[in-house]
Write a protein that holds these residues in place. Structure first.
Motif, short mmCIF file in Angstrom:
data_model
loop_
_atom_site.label_atom_id
_atom_site.label_comp_id
_atom_site.label_asym_id
_atom_site.label_seq_id
_atom_site.Cartn_x
_atom_site.Cartn_y
_atom_site.Cartn_z
N TRP A 140 -2.08 -5.35 10.88
CA TRP A 140 -2.06 -5.41 9.42
C TRP A 140 -0.64 -5.77 8.98
O TRP A 140 0.29 -5.03 9.25
CB TRP A 140 -2.46 -4.07 8.79
CG TRP A 140 -3.83 -3.61 9.16
CD1 TRP A 140 -4.17 -2.77 10.17
CD2 TRP A 140 -5.06 -3.99 8.53
NE1 TRP A 140 -5.52 -2.58 10.21
CE2 TRP A 140 -6.11 -3.32 9.21
CE3 TRP A 140 -5.38 -4.81 7.45
CZ2 TRP A 140 -7.44 -3.46 8.86
CZ3 TRP A 140 -6.72 -4.96 7.10
CH2 TRP A 140 -7.73 -4.29 7.79
N ASN A 141 -0.50 -6.91 8.31
CA ASN A 141 0.80 -7.33 7.82
C ASN A 141 1.03 -6.92 6.37
O ASN A 141 2.08 -7.16 5.81
CB ASN A 141 0.96 -8.84 7.97
CG ASN A 141 1.07 -9.25 9.41
OD1 ASN A 141 2.15 -9.24 9.99
ND2 ASN A 141 -0.05 -9.62 10.03
N VAL A 142 0.02 -6.31 5.77
CA VAL A 142 0.14 -5.56 4.51
C VAL A 142 -0.43 -4.19 4.82
O VAL A 142 -1.57 -4.08 5.29
CB VAL A 142 -0.63 -6.24 3.36
CG1 VAL A 142 -0.49 -5.42 2.09
CG2 VAL A 142 -0.12 -7.66 3.14
N LEU A 143 0.33 -3.14 4.57
CA LEU A 143 -0.04 -1.81 5.06
C LEU A 143 -0.57 -0.92 3.94
O LEU A 143 -0.12 -1.02 2.79
CB LEU A 143 1.18 -1.13 5.69
CG LEU A 143 1.90 -1.91 6.79
CD1 LEU A 143 3.06 -1.12 7.35
CD2 LEU A 143 0.93 -2.27 7.91
N PRO A 144 -1.51 -0.03 4.26
CA PRO A 144 -1.98 0.94 3.27
C PRO A 144 -0.89 1.96 2.95
O PRO A 144 -0.07 2.29 3.80
CB PRO A 144 -3.18 1.60 3.97
CG PRO A 144 -2.92 1.41 5.42
CD PRO A 144 -2.19 0.11 5.56
N GLY A 145 -0.91 2.46 1.73
CA GLY A 145 0.19 3.31 1.27
C GLY A 145 0.03 4.78 1.58
O GLY A 145 0.99 5.53 1.44
N THR A 146 -1.17 5.21 1.99
CA THR A 146 -1.37 6.64 2.27
C THR A 146 -2.06 6.81 3.62
O THR A 146 -2.69 5.88 4.14
CB THR A 146 -2.23 7.31 1.18
OG1 THR A 146 -3.56 6.79 1.26
CG2 THR A 146 -1.65 7.07 -0.21
N GLY A 147 -1.96 8.01 4.16
CA GLY A 147 -2.58 8.30 5.43
C GLY A 147 -4.10 8.18 5.38
O GLY A 147 -4.73 7.72 6.33
N GLN A 148 -4.72 8.60 4.28
CA GLN A 148 -6.16 8.52 4.15
C GLN A 148 -6.62 7.07 4.11
O GLN A 148 -7.62 6.70 4.74
CB GLN A 148 -6.63 9.25 2.89
CG GLN A 148 -8.14 9.27 2.70
CD GLN A 148 -8.87 9.89 3.87
OE1 GLN A 148 -8.54 10.99 4.31
NE2 GLN A 148 -9.87 9.19 4.41
N GLU A 149 -5.89 6.25 3.40
CA GLU A 149 -6.23 4.83 3.34
C GLU A 149 -6.07 4.18 4.71
O GLU A 149 -6.84 3.29 5.09
CB GLU A 149 -5.36 4.12 2.30
CG GLU A 149 -5.67 4.55 0.88
CD GLU A 149 -4.63 4.04 -0.12
OE1 GLU A 149 -3.61 3.49 0.34
OE2 GLU A 149 -4.84 4.19 -1.33
N ALA A 150 -5.08 4.62 5.49
CA ALA A 150 -4.89 4.09 6.84
C ALA A 150 -6.06 4.48 7.74
O ALA A 150 -6.46 3.71 8.62
CB ALA A 150 -3.58 4.61 7.43
N THR A 151 -6.64 5.65 7.53
CA THR A 151 -7.81 6.08 8.31
C THR A 151 -9.03 5.26 7.95
O THR A 151 -9.84 4.91 8.82
CB THR A 151 -8.08 7.57 8.07
OG1 THR A 151 -6.92 8.32 8.42
CG2 THR A 151 -9.26 8.04 8.90
N ASN A 152 -9.16 4.90 6.68
CA ASN A 152 -10.34 4.18 6.22
C ASN A 152 -10.45 2.77 6.80
O ASN A 152 -11.55 2.24 6.93
CB ASN A 152 -10.34 4.09 4.69
CG ASN A 152 -10.55 5.44 4.04
OD1 ASN A 152 -11.06 6.37 4.66
ND2 ASN A 152 -10.14 5.57 2.79
#
Length: 758
Positions: free
Chosen positions: A18-30
């Motif tokens: 991912w070259n654009v990253l999710p801003g929270t841990g929950q979003e990263a899990t999703n």
């Protein structure tokens, strides 16, 4: 976008899922696919070599980079990782706003420093040959011939030693060529360094130190005693005359003490050249049957262990051998030495047991059927030869990571070992070599790649004010290593990636998804889980991951599979996952444990483009009426009058259809009026030669076959079985595949049905 990602890789040697990253841990899990980077520390790329030491941040030890904030008036720079302010030293070169230092220029995100101080210069590399003499005379002559060529290619200033082994281990004393002398060790016993020092008579002329550890000239070992066993390559042309084959009985397996030989080699290097670049190059021609780490008994009626035996824990020698080589890897890592394995035999030699010692030290591995095979001879030649392709062997590497406080490091899957340097960046969840921000890389080359897993910090782990002021995450990869010229260098790669959050974060993530990097990360992860989790079901895990990913990012109407739609950024990913399910990394029952270990060692050290070929090979079609062109990896690509060239990284297949094979056997290509046919036959061979030449340290096997021949299985096993027995869409002169596997279209139909029914 693939071209853009490849341009970034060419510049900085890095590909991210991912070259654009999710801003929270929950979003990263999703998002299902891990946030990970595949980094090639020594990838050849246009960069500047700076002849001075790097400037580092005092608190976090990050290196000055283009993302640092500068105050030229006060001569202060602010670290983008910990926000500390640091003062420039007075000696820093050309510090002015009109002429900033090189490492601050925006295009120099990757720079390399060469240390000039003499204390960073390390002795030239050492190559210790550990040679198996328990092979038949023909194989032994092949091996001697290959080693003679290697000795002529080794740099003159390199140091060479020789150990041979069979029933016992012989350490050859090379310092007196007029009177060859060997020291024999019992093949049944594990040797300590102190025992080796006593038996090799290192302290006959000088007294042994009463305190401290004996390790090299600095700690009491005389240079003269070391030169008895390790000599410059120019003085060792005679050393192969000291080798003789060991008697091999025909009614039982040879008595071979591979583990003891490698143990003696590690102790010898640990006593003579600790901390310097050294490689143990083991040439093994069969299974170990004696000593501390046998893999099988000498009885010929006893079969070799299979994956099913390992699963049922029905292998009496396996656990003990694995533990032995894990301890050997720890010793080699402490000494900064590498274990390379050249396994050339029809039988298994124990690669599955030796895997940890080879991979953790960054060693190379070659698996072949014979010492006379081109795979072995060409691979050994490429270790030392730099005229055709320089693989850039380097030593003594240390890899460190710095990143923004919002990012946590889960671990690395690749040819490295943890230095157990814990810090605030270590994540609670661990993948591979984790719980550290620094790793040891004893051996690395131009294609050595690491798969680094990251985690987004939870709300309680970072300062929300800091994150709200900037939408950037920063990563810095630092690689210290010993160059081939003996000097220590530091390569620094610093990159920045945006983070997004909120209701539209899913759409904002799409442009930054790299499907090629993602499938390689998933492949390394599924291979790691298969090795470390006994109850792990890889097919179920792959299918569930793909269903969840497509459900999250796809658009569809419930119970209507035809309504499914997903971004072009994910267009190839389901096909990659389909071929992953069928690959040698998941379908291990088709291979021996040694072959599976070999495939995974190579996978865990190769870059993205090479690893893609291991999962989804390329297929090129040649014909008289058309120029060469890529065709789908499908059985329908087999047609009359065509030649197919398959590149699956480990194997290159040149496949002739029935008509082409008939014309070739009739000798039409030898007649002047059929020059076009002769050119058609030669074209795939020229392309195969080019691929083999540029492949690097792993030389692929070349298979030339005809349709319906036994070796055609190397091609058919990789093709999508869209035409199976009973199908009516077989092209003229085509092929059918008899298999229980489903085709890609049927796989997609089941996938869409599951997604739209969720």
């Amino acid at each position: 976008m693939t071209e853009e990602f490849m341009d970034l890789e060419q510049k900085d040697g890095i590909r991210m899922t991912w070259n654009v990253l999710p801003g929270t841990g929950q979003e990263a899990t999703n998002i299902i696919i891990p946030i990970a980077a595949i980094y090639t520390p020594l990838k050849p790329s246009p960069m500047t070599l700076l002849p001075y030491s790097p400037l580092r941040c005092s608190p976090c030890r990050a290196v000055l980079s283009p993302f640092s904030v500068l105050d030229y008036v006060a001569e202060i720079w602010t670290c983008p990782f910990c926000y500390s302010r640091n003062r420039f030293p007075s000696y820093y070169p050309s510090l002015s706003q009109q002429n900033p230092p090189t490492e601050l220029l925006p295009e120099h995100t990757t720079v390399e420093y060469q240390f000039q101080h003499h204390q960073y210069s390390i002795p030239t590399p050492v190559y210790l040959f550990v040679v198996d003499t328990c092979v038949i005379e023909e194989e032994f002559e092949f091996l001697k011939s290959a080693l003679c060529q290697a000795l002529h290619l080794i740099p003159d200033n390199a140091i060479v030693g020789l150990i041979t082994f069979g029933t016992h281990v012989q350490v050859h004393e090379l310092g007196f060529p007029q009177m060859p002398k060997t020291h024999v060790f019992n093949g049944n016993k594990e040797v300590t360094k102190d025992q080796l020092l006593d038996q090799l008579c290192f302290f006959l002329e000088t007294p042994r130190p009463t305190v401290g550890v004996v390790a090299g000239p600095r700690d009491g070992l005389s240079a003269e005693s070391i030169r008895r066993f390790l000599l410059p390559a120019t003085d060792c042309q005679f050393l192969l005359t000291s080798m003789d084959p060991w008697y091999v009985p025909s009614d039982e397996r040879p008595t071979r003490c591979t583990g003891t030989a490698l143990n003696v080699a590690a102790c010898l290097l640990g006593a003579c050249v600790p901390g310097s670049g050294a490689r143990i190059m083991a040439f093994v021609g069969g299974p170990s049957t004696k000593g501390p780490a046998p893999i099988i008994s000498k009885t010929l009626s006893e079969p070799f262990r299979t994956h099913n035996d390992l699963k049922k824990d029905n292998v009496p020698f396996y656990d003990k051998a694995v533990e032995f080589y894990k301890n050997l890897s720890k010793q080699l890592l402490h000494q900064c030495h590498v274990l390379d394995l050249f396994a050339c035999a029809l039988d298994q030699v124990g690669v599955a047991e030796m895997k940890s010692a080879v991979q953790r030290t960054g060693g190379m591995i070659v698996l072949s059927e014979s010492f006379g095979h081109s795979i072995f001879k060409d691979s050994l030649r490429r270790v030392f030869q730099s005229t055709d392709y320089d693989i850039g062997l380097s030593f003594n590497g240390i890899f460190e990571i710095n990143c923004s406080k919002d990012i946590k490091v889960q671990g690395i899957i690749g040819p490295c070992a943890s230095l157990e340097r814990k810090g605030r960046l270590c994540s609670d969840s661990v993948i591979g070599e984790g719980n550290t921000i620094a790793w040891k890389m004893c051996g690395l080359d131009n294609q050595t790649s690491l798969c680094i897993f990251f985690d987004i910090a939870t709300i309680g782990d970072f300062n929300e004010i800091v994150r709200s002021e900037s939408n950037q995450f920063y990563f810095q990869f630092l690689t210290y290593y010993q160059h081939s010229d003996g000097r220590m260098r530091l390569r620094s790669t610093t990159i920045s990636r945006k983070w997004v959050s909120g209701l539209s974060y899913k759409q904002d993530l799409l442009p930054g998804f790299d499907q090629e990097a993602a499938i390689i990360v998933m492949t390394r992860l599924v291979s790691f889980k298969m090795e470390t989790e006994p109850a792990f079901d890889p097919i179920r895990w792959i299918d569930r991951s793909l269903i969840r990913l497509c459900s999250w990012f796809g658009d569809y109407q419930k119970d209507r599979p035809s309504s499914f739609n997903i971004s072009p950024r994910f267009s190839n990913f389901p096909e990659y996952m389909f071929y992953l399910r069928r690959s040698q990394f998941v379908q291990v029952s088709n291979n021996s444990p040694d072959e599976t270990a070999y495939f995974r060692i190579v996978l865990n050290r190769e870059n993205v483009s090479n690893s893609i070929l291991m999962i989804q090979p390329t297929l090129i079609s040649y014909s008289l009426d058309l120029s060469p062109k890529p065709v789908p990896l499908d059985v329908t690509s087999i047609a009359d009058g065509k030649i197919l060239l398959l590149d699956s990284y480990f194997t290159i297949v040149i496949f002739h259809s029935t008509t082409i094979a008939h014309w070739r056997k009739a000798g039409y290509h030898k007649q002047t009026e059929f020059e076009a046919f002769a050119a058609l036959l030669q074209a795939p061979h020229n392309e195969a030669d080019r691929i083999i030449k540029e492949r690097g340290s792993t030389v692929p096997r070349l298979v030339i076959c005809d349709q319906y021949s036994s070796q055609a299985r190397f091609l058919l096993a990789k093709l999508n079985p869209s035409v199976m027995h009973g199908s009516d869409n077989r092209p003229p002169g085509g092929e059918v595949i008899i298999t229980d596997d489903v085709g890609f279209q049927e796989f997609m139909d089941h996938l869409l049905q599951r997604i739209t029914n969720v």
